[in-house]
Motif scaffolding. Structure first.
Motif, PDB file in Angstrom:
ATOM      1  N   ASN A 143       2.014   1.686  10.539  1.00  0.00           N
ATOM      2  CA  ASN A 143       2.088   2.683   9.503  1.00  0.00           C
ATOM      3  C   ASN A 143       3.568   2.970   8.825  1.00  0.00           C
ATOM      4  O   ASN A 143       4.089   3.699   9.489  1.00  0.00           O
ATOM      5  CB  ASN A 143       1.291   3.935   9.905  1.00  0.00           C
ATOM      6  N   LYS A 144       3.862   2.368   7.951  1.00  0.00           N
ATOM      7  CA  LYS A 144       5.292   2.743   7.536  1.00  0.00           C
ATOM      8  C   LYS A 144       5.274   3.902   6.587  1.00  0.00           C
ATOM      9  O   LYS A 144       6.413   4.013   5.857  1.00  0.00           O
ATOM     10  CB  LYS A 144       5.981   1.419   6.745  1.00  0.00           C
ATOM     11  N   GLN A 145       4.256   4.662   6.506  1.00  0.00           N
ATOM     12  CA  GLN A 145       4.249   5.794   5.683  1.00  0.00           C
ATOM     13  C   GLN A 145       4.605   5.595   4.090  1.00  0.00           C
ATOM     14  O   GLN A 145       5.294   6.599   3.419  1.00  0.00           O
ATOM     15  CB  GLN A 145       5.211   7.073   6.274  1.00  0.00           C
ATOM     16  N   LEU A 146       4.468   4.548   3.638  1.00  0.00           N
ATOM     17  CA  LEU A 146       4.607   4.129   2.109  1.00  0.00           C
ATOM     18  C   LEU A 146       3.341   4.267   1.348  1.00  0.00           C
ATOM     19  O   LEU A 146       3.424   4.317   0.079  1.00  0.00           O
ATOM     20  CB  LEU A 146       4.828   2.596   2.156  1.00  0.00           C
ATOM     21  N   TYR A 176      -3.625   0.687   0.364  1.00  0.00           N
ATOM     22  CA  TYR A 176      -2.472   0.287   1.082  1.00  0.00           C
ATOM     23  C   TYR A 176      -2.656  -0.347   2.344  1.00  0.00           C
ATOM     24  O   TYR A 176      -3.435   0.425   3.117  1.00  0.00           O
ATOM     25  CB  TYR A 176      -1.512   1.547   1.270  1.00  0.00           C
ATOM     26  N   CYS A 177      -2.198  -1.763   2.361  1.00  0.00           N
ATOM     27  CA  CYS A 177      -2.673  -2.394   3.611  1.00  0.00           C
ATOM     28  C   CYS A 177      -1.315  -2.570   4.532  1.00  0.00           C
ATOM     29  O   CYS A 177      -0.430  -3.532   4.228  1.00  0.00           O
ATOM     30  CB  CYS A 177      -3.213  -3.934   3.352  1.00  0.00           C
ATOM     31  N   TYR A 178      -1.371  -2.226   5.671  1.00  0.00           N
ATOM     32  CA  TYR A 178      -0.102  -2.340   6.745  1.00  0.00           C
ATOM     33  C   TYR A 178      -0.641  -3.468   7.682  1.00  0.00           C
ATOM     34  O   TYR A 178       0.326  -4.106   8.411  1.00  0.00           O
ATOM     35  CB  TYR A 178       0.067  -1.152   7.369  1.00  0.00           C
ATOM     36  N   THR A 193     -11.413  -2.945  -5.987  1.00  0.00           N
ATOM     37  CA  THR A 193     -10.059  -2.100  -5.316  1.00  0.00           C
ATOM     38  C   THR A 193      -9.007  -3.210  -5.087  1.00  0.00           C
ATOM     39  O   THR A 193      -9.164  -4.207  -4.353  1.00  0.00           O
ATOM     40  CB  THR A 193     -10.525  -1.431  -4.238  1.00  0.00           C
ATOM     41  N   ARG A 194      -7.815  -2.972  -5.643  1.00  0.00           N
ATOM     42  CA  ARG A 194      -6.586  -3.851  -5.670  1.00  0.00           C
ATOM     43  C   ARG A 194      -5.929  -3.479  -4.288  1.00  0.00           C
ATOM     44  O   ARG A 194      -6.253  -2.313  -3.765  1.00  0.00           O
ATOM     45  CB  ARG A 194      -5.852  -3.848  -6.700  1.00  0.00           C
ATOM     46  N   VAL A 195      -5.249  -4.236  -3.957  1.00  0.00           N
ATOM     47  CA  VAL A 195      -4.509  -4.543  -2.422  1.00  0.00           C
ATOM     48  C   VAL A 195      -3.005  -4.205  -2.530  1.00  0.00           C
ATOM     49  O   VAL A 195      -2.425  -5.300  -3.136  1.00  0.00           O
ATOM     50  CB  VAL A 195      -4.975  -5.132  -1.575  1.00  0.00           C
ATOM     51  N   ILE A 196      -2.198  -3.470  -1.977  1.00  0.00           N
ATOM     52  CA  ILE A 196      -0.831  -3.281  -1.781  1.00  0.00           C
ATOM     53  C   ILE A 196      -0.514  -3.856  -0.511  1.00  0.00           C
ATOM     54  O   ILE A 196      -1.025  -3.119   0.548  1.00  0.00           O
ATOM     55  CB  ILE A 196      -0.172  -2.159  -2.187  1.00  0.00           C
ATOM     56  N   TYR A 197      -0.102  -5.026  -0.267  1.00  0.00           N
ATOM     57  CA  TYR A 197       0.030  -5.719   1.073  1.00  0.00           C
ATOM     58  C   TYR A 197       1.403  -5.193   1.438  1.00  0.00           C
ATOM     59  O   TYR A 197       2.546  -5.456   1.032  1.00  0.00           O
ATOM     60  CB  TYR A 197       0.120  -7.138   0.866  1.00  0.00           C
ATOM     61  N   LEU A 198       1.583  -4.482   2.712  1.00  0.00           N
ATOM     62  CA  LEU A 198       2.634  -4.147   3.324  1.00  0.00           C
ATOM     63  C   LEU A 198       2.702  -4.752   4.659  1.00  0.00           C
ATOM     64  O   LEU A 198       3.428  -4.021   5.842  1.00  0.00           O
ATOM     65  CB  LEU A 198       2.666  -2.525   3.379  1.00  0.00           C
ATOM     66  N   GLY A 212      -6.950 -16.246  -0.932  1.00  0.00           N
ATOM     67  CA  GLY A 212      -5.880 -16.021  -1.922  1.00  0.00           C
ATOM     68  C   GLY A 212      -5.433 -14.835  -2.117  1.00  0.00           C
ATOM     69  O   GLY A 212      -5.739 -13.753  -1.526  1.00  0.00           O
ATOM     70  N   ILE A 213      -4.523 -14.611  -3.251  1.00  0.00           N
ATOM     71  CA  ILE A 213      -3.754 -13.425  -3.535  1.00  0.00           C
ATOM     72  C   ILE A 213      -4.001 -12.716  -4.551  1.00  0.00           C
ATOM     73  O   ILE A 213      -3.348 -11.664  -5.195  1.00  0.00           O
ATOM     74  CB  ILE A 213      -2.291 -13.608  -3.449  1.00  0.00           C
ATOM     75  N   TYR A 214      -5.292 -13.178  -5.522  1.00  0.00           N
ATOM     76  CA  TYR A 214      -5.697 -12.469  -6.576  1.00  0.00           C
ATOM     77  C   TYR A 214      -5.999 -11.093  -6.276  1.00  0.00           C
ATOM     78  O   TYR A 214      -7.039 -10.794  -5.312  1.00  0.00           O
ATOM     79  CB  TYR A 214      -6.813 -13.202  -7.136  1.00  0.00           C
ATOM     80  N   GLY A 215      -5.373 -10.407  -6.955  1.00  0.00           N
ATOM     81  CA  GLY A 215      -5.874  -8.800  -6.628  1.00  0.00           C
ATOM     82  C   GLY A 215      -5.050  -8.059  -5.315  1.00  0.00           C
ATOM     83  O   GLY A 215      -5.157  -6.880  -5.170  1.00  0.00           O
ATOM     84  N   ILE A 216      -4.042  -8.923  -5.029  1.00  0.00           N
ATOM     85  CA  ILE A 216      -3.202  -8.465  -3.996  1.00  0.00           C
ATOM     86  C   ILE A 216      -1.843  -8.280  -4.584  1.00  0.00           C
ATOM     87  O   ILE A 216      -0.967  -9.311  -5.226  1.00  0.00           O
ATOM     88  CB  ILE A 216      -3.018  -9.425  -2.722  1.00  0.00           C
ATOM     89  N   TYR A 217      -1.233  -7.039  -4.344  1.00  0.00           N
ATOM     90  CA  TYR A 217       0.323  -7.079  -5.007  1.00  0.00           C
ATOM     91  C   TYR A 217       1.352  -6.945  -3.538  1.00  0.00           C
ATOM     92  O   TYR A 217       1.209  -6.207  -2.823  1.00  0.00           O
ATOM     93  CB  TYR A 217       0.345  -5.637  -5.532  1.00  0.00           C
ATOM     94  N   TYR A 218       2.150  -7.924  -3.638  1.00  0.00           N
ATOM     95  CA  TYR A 218       3.134  -7.815  -2.635  1.00  0.00           C
ATOM     96  C   TYR A 218       4.121  -6.926  -2.584  1.00  0.00           C
ATOM     97  O   TYR A 218       5.343  -6.839  -3.125  1.00  0.00           O
ATOM     98  CB  TYR A 218       3.833  -9.267  -2.247  1.00  0.00           C
ATOM     99  N   GLY A 219       3.991  -5.583  -1.853  1.00  0.00           N
ATOM    100  CA  GLY A 219       5.032  -4.583  -1.697  1.00  0.00           C
ATOM    101  C   GLY A 219       4.770  -3.612  -2.861  1.00  0.00           C
ATOM    102  O   GLY A 219       4.029  -3.868  -3.743  1.00  0.00           O
ATOM    103  N   LEU A 220       5.477  -2.484  -2.810  1.00  0.00           N
ATOM    104  CA  LEU A 220       5.453  -1.528  -3.901  1.00  0.00           C
ATOM    105  C   LEU A 220       6.142  -1.865  -4.991  1.00  0.00           C
ATOM    106  O   LEU A 220       5.700  -1.646  -6.129  1.00  0.00           O
ATOM    107  CB  LEU A 220       6.237  -0.280  -3.102  1.00  0.00           C
TER     108      LEU A 220
END
Length: 262
Positions: A143-146, A176-178, A193-198, A212-220
């Motif tokens: 948990n990076k508290q982002l 938000y996915c850690y 629901t879209r995903v922010i990959y952390l 795949g990474i459709y709907g995934i955002y790599y980082g903030l």
């Protein structure tokens, strides 16, 4: 021609464990193909054992050994007589290796990549609700508290009530996915629901992951600079295609394991 039963070695069913659910799903799929399959039962005679990557040796005493690698070898393990033991990192050269994902190793045969989709498409769907919440998943990550302070944590308890999980995700704009890798990224996207990959995989590594990474955002940064909209129906079609591909490769798996010496 003689047909050998399959013996699947896996812990008892646990709805909160993706790896265990995959092994039990494989059991069900093999049954639908008319195969004789046992879980944690060892009949006499010739048999084909299917072990997850955490298993050591050939406790079943099978003539044909399959290793279904659900993670990178050595990453996970199990408790043996109350003592944790990491899984093996090498296998007998006669073992047949099948990979849940390209992320977990390099197969010599494309058919040995067997991603098995296990998500209930009847429950996890886009309900077209107003999305005014966010959620976050730590899982096996850090948990990076982002995430925003008012985000809702997705704990393991949510897995026991899948409808409640689907309803919550349908109220969330983003998860938000850690965790380094989790089927929850697919669950979320199926719900719109879209995903922010952390997590710890690089963006290039994550591209190898079968969903795949459709709907995934790599980082903030990628999330904050987003331009494209996300259409859950597109991802759902891809997920259904993965189910069809698995079924095709399962048929080849049966050919390769049952008939190799006939």
């Amino acid at each position: 021609m003689s047909y050998k039963p399959y013996i699947i070695s896996t812990p008892d069913f646990d709805v909160t464990s993706g790896g265990i659910r995959v092994m039990w799903a494989l059991y069900g799929y093999l049954l639908t193909r008319g195969q004789i399959v046992y879980i944690n039962r060892y009949p006499s005679g010739e048999k084909i054992a299917i072990y997850p990557e955490i298993a050591h040796g050939n406790s079943v005493g099978a003539s044909t050994v399959v290793r279904y690698l659900l993670n990178t070898p050595g990453t996970m393990g199990s408790f043996i007589n109350g003592v944790f033991q990491a899984g093996p990192t090498t296998f007998d050269p006669n073992d047949k290796l099948y990979y849940f994902s390209r992320l977990f190793g390099k197969a010599q045969d494309e058919n040995h990549y067997m991603f098995l989709p296990i998500i209930n498409l009847h429950i996890f769907e886009d309900q077209k609700k107003i999305r005014n919440k966010t959620c976050y998943l730590v899982g096996k990550g850090q948990n990076k508290q982002l995430h925003p302070k008012d985000s809702i944590e997705l704990t393991r308890e949510f897995a026991t009530d899948q409808q409640a999980l689907a309803d919550l995700l349908n109220e969330c704009e983003v998860m938000y996915c850690y965790d380094k890798l989790t089927a929850m990224m697919e669950v979320a996207r199926l719900c719109g629901t879209r995903v922010i990959y952390l997590g710890d995989y690089t963006r290039e590594e994550l591209k190898l992951y079968e969903p795949g990474i459709y709907g995934i955002y790599y980082g903030l940064d990628e999330w904050e600079n987003r331009e494209k909209k996300f259409f859950s129906d597109i991802f759902r079609e891809h997920y259904i295609d993965m189910i069809k591909l698995f079924e095709t490769r399962l048929d080849q798996f049966i050919e390769d394991t049952q008939y190799e010496n006939n």
